[in-house]
Enzyme design. Structure first.
Site, PDB file in Angstrom:
ATOM      1  N   GLU A  10       0.956  -1.268  -0.027  1.00 26.42           N
ATOM      2  CA  GLU A  10       0.089  -0.084   0.036  1.00 26.42           C
ATOM      3  C   GLU A  10       0.768   1.199   0.060  1.00 26.42           C
ATOM      4  O   GLU A  10       1.749   1.410   0.826  1.00 26.42           O
ATOM      5  CB  GLU A  10      -1.000   0.031   1.466  1.00 26.42           C
ATOM      6  N   HIS A  11       0.493   2.234  -0.859  1.00 29.54           N
ATOM      7  CA  HIS A  11       1.291   3.468  -1.191  1.00 29.54           C
ATOM      8  C   HIS A  11       2.594   3.346  -1.642  1.00 29.54           C
ATOM      9  O   HIS A  11       3.400   4.041  -1.555  1.00 29.54           O
ATOM     10  CB  HIS A  11       1.212   4.359   0.174  1.00 29.54           C
TER      11      HIS A  11
ATOM     12  N   SER B  89     -25.202   7.423 -17.738  1.00 30.62           N
ATOM     13  CA  SER B  89     -24.723   6.340 -16.780  1.00 30.62           C
ATOM     14  C   SER B  89     -25.869   6.143 -15.866  1.00 30.62           C
ATOM     15  O   SER B  89     -26.968   6.872 -15.617  1.00 30.62           O
ATOM     16  CB  SER B  89     -23.572   6.792 -15.913  1.00 30.62           C
TER      17      SER B  89
ATOM     18  N   GLY C 262     -12.788   2.447  -1.718  1.00 24.22           N
ATOM     19  CA  GLY C 262     -11.108   1.921  -1.860  1.00 24.22           C
ATOM     20  C   GLY C 262     -10.947   0.824  -2.632  1.00 24.22           C
ATOM     21  O   GLY C 262     -10.033  -0.076  -2.559  1.00 24.22           O
ATOM     22  N   LEU C 263     -12.183   0.475  -3.578  1.00 25.55           N
ATOM     23  CA  LEU C 263     -12.097  -0.713  -4.432  1.00 25.55           C
ATOM     24  C   LEU C 263     -11.859  -0.336  -5.882  1.00 25.55           C
ATOM     25  O   LEU C 263     -11.924  -1.189  -6.632  1.00 25.55           O
ATOM     26  CB  LEU C 263     -13.125  -1.699  -4.081  1.00 25.55           C
TER      27      LEU C 263
ATOM     28  N   GLU D 176      -6.448  10.186 -14.945  1.00 27.52           N
ATOM     29  CA  GLU D 176      -6.899  10.420 -13.417  1.00 27.52           C
ATOM     30  C   GLU D 176      -5.754  11.594 -12.949  1.00 27.52           C
ATOM     31  O   GLU D 176      -6.344  12.480 -12.409  1.00 27.52           O
ATOM     32  CB  GLU D 176      -6.708   9.092 -12.798  1.00 27.52           C
TER      33      GLU D 176
ATOM     34  N   ASP E  81      -3.860   0.885  -9.578  1.00 24.69           N
ATOM     35  CA  ASP E  81      -5.443   0.639  -9.757  1.00 24.69           C
ATOM     36  C   ASP E  81      -5.803   0.182 -11.130  1.00 24.69           C
ATOM     37  O   ASP E  81      -6.385  -0.596 -11.457  1.00 24.69           O
ATOM     38  CB  ASP E  81      -6.213   1.661  -9.163  1.00 24.69           C
TER      39      ASP E  81
HETATM   40  C1  GLA Z   1      -5.089   4.267  -4.080  1.00 25.68           C
HETATM   41  C2  GLA Z   1      -4.338   4.566  -5.319  1.00 25.68           C
HETATM   42  C3  GLA Z   1      -3.105   3.849  -5.711  1.00 25.68           C
HETATM   43  C4  GLA Z   1      -2.447   3.350  -4.381  1.00 25.68           C
HETATM   44  C5  GLA Z   1      -3.234   3.127  -3.497  1.00 25.68           C
HETATM   45  C6  GLA Z   1      -2.384   2.778  -1.950  1.00 25.68           C
HETATM   46  O1  GLA Z   1      -5.723   3.389  -4.400  1.00 25.68           O
HETATM   47  O2  GLA Z   1      -5.110   4.966  -6.635  1.00 25.68           O
HETATM   48  O3  GLA Z   1      -2.256   4.374  -6.797  1.00 25.68           O
HETATM   49  O4  GLA Z   1      -1.504   4.392  -4.006  1.00 25.68           O
HETATM   50  O5  GLA Z   1      -4.249   4.201  -2.985  1.00 25.68           O
HETATM   51  O6  GLA Z   1      -1.829   1.754  -2.042  1.00 25.68           O
END
Ligand code: GLA
Length: 382
Positions: free
Chosen positions: A34-35, A68, A122-123, A158, A170
């Site tokens: 993550e990150h 949509s 967060g998905l 994005e 993502d």
């Molecule tokens: C979000 C961002 C990703 C990544 C995550 C954390 O989903 O879009 O690029 O940085 O947070 O892992």
């Protein structure tokens, strides 16, 4: 899939005809890492069985109309500059812009969207939308865009068009994941390795727990974390924190004066190592042993990177107390979802334990479901 029917119906209602084709792109769960993506490091996401579907037909050159199921309003635009289209349609206009910037003749299109990826959890609902539209436009225009190049195009939509400073994970997950596999991605070289991830064969499952916590300060905090990492890399004289290994960590930390920055660096360096450790365990078939690595990742996000909230911490604790082998928040943080590695058949018990813990604290109830690793973005038939 009812989301397919929804997209087709939305298309018919808006355009009064049948769409020429359908494309689906998934949301993702990140198993670990993550990150780390914007630090040129490693990630290990897999695609959700939940999709965004685009029902699409060609339109005259230079004309795009998108509608949509999330709103009543249809939006029409020509070739735009970043910022000209705002709101949810910016993700679509951004993809058109980024493809054109990449040198492609983007076909005009009529697009209707429907999604079963929960928004703002967060998905990666936005990456799923971008990836469905991108794949549709590439196929429709028969554009020559190799798979490995596609995530960068969606990411530019994005970053530059929508203005969110996110990494490459993502969009890579939504586009490059394969069924039954977790995607081991090197975010510097964009090389991938498809890691077999068949939990059912091991008698295990992944439970996703949506904390339903309201997302707060996400954009500002995400940007602040990214800035802190980039500043630390500059002080340490490396291109990115990916270049610091766990063996170098103590020396690196001793060169940083700021205590908060030290913690941010410790999270990234140890998290990259956790991805490598998880991949090694999965490759050796030692799937159960990834549990403690996942839980350690959560502690690092909670204590060092400080991106968790009470609801996700409580979900992790309750899942583990109910027998989960490991659990952690997944995604960017400040709310969103937790994933728990559980024995198959323990989903109800684990869900019940998390629900009870939430009720005790007066939190809004969570939403829980089990997931398996699905395929990446592709054309589909109704
Ligand atoms: C979000 C961002 C990703 C990544 C995550 C954390 O989903 O879009 O690029 O940085 O947070 O892992």
């Amino acid at each position: 899939m009812s989301v397919v029917t929804d997209a087709v119906e939305a298309y018919r209602k808006q355009f009064g005809s049948e769409p020429q084709g359908l494309w689906a792109a998934p949301g993702r769960v990140n198993l670990i890492g993550e990150h780390t993506d914007y630090n040129d490091g490693f990630v290990l996401p897999f695609a959700l069985p939940q999709h965004t579907v685009a029902a699409v037909s060609p339109a005259p050159a230079g004309e795009w109309t998108v509608c949509s199921t999330f709103t009543d309003e249809a939006v029409s635009f020509g070739l735009t500059r970043p910022g000209e289209v705002t709101g949810w349609a910016a993700y679509v206009a951004g993809v058109v812009w980024a493809l054109a910037e990449d040198g492609h003749e983007v076909p005009g299109a009529r697009i209707a969207l429907a999604s079963e990826v929960p928004l703002g959890s967060g998905l990666s609902s936005s990456a799923a939308l971008e990836s469905a539209v991108l794949t549709a436009l590439i196929d429709l225009g028969r554009l020559d865009v190799p798979l490995e190049r596609r995530p960068s195009i969606a990411q530019r939509a994005e970053n530059v068009y929508v203005g969110a400073p996110t990494g490459i994970m993502d969009q890579s997950a939504s586009i490059r994941c394969q069924e039954g596999k977790a995607l081991f991605l090197d975010c510097r070289s964009f090389e991938v390795d498809q890691i077999p991830f068949d939990l059912a064969a091991e008698g295990l499952a992944i439970l996703v727990i949506n904390s339903n916590a309201p997302h707060q300060h996400v954009d500002g905090e995400y940007g602040a974390r990214r800035k802190s990492c980039e500043e630390a890399a500059a002080i340490l004289g490396v291109p990115a924190l990916r270049d610091i290994s766990v063996a170098d960590l103590d020396t690196a930390l001793s060169r940083l004066d700021d205590e908060v920055m030290r913690r941010r660096v410790r999270h990234i360096v140890t998290e990259d190592q956790r991805v490598l450790d998880t991949v090694a365990l999965l490759r050796e078939g030692r799937v159960r042993e990834i549990g403690p690595v996942l839980t350690a990742g959560h502690a690092s996000m909670r204590d060092d990177f400080e991106i968790t909230v009470a609801q996700v911490d409580v979900a992790v604790e309750a899942a583990i107390a109910a027998g989960a082998l490991g659990a952690r928040m997944t995604g960017g943080g400040f709310g969103g979802c937790v994933l728990a590695l559980i024995e198959a058949g323990r989903a109800d018990v684990t869900t019940g334990a998390v629900e009870a813990a939430y009720a005790e604290r007066g939190f809004q109830a969570p939403t829980c479901w089990t997931v398996t690793a699905g395929p990446g973005a592709t054309a589909i038939t109704a």
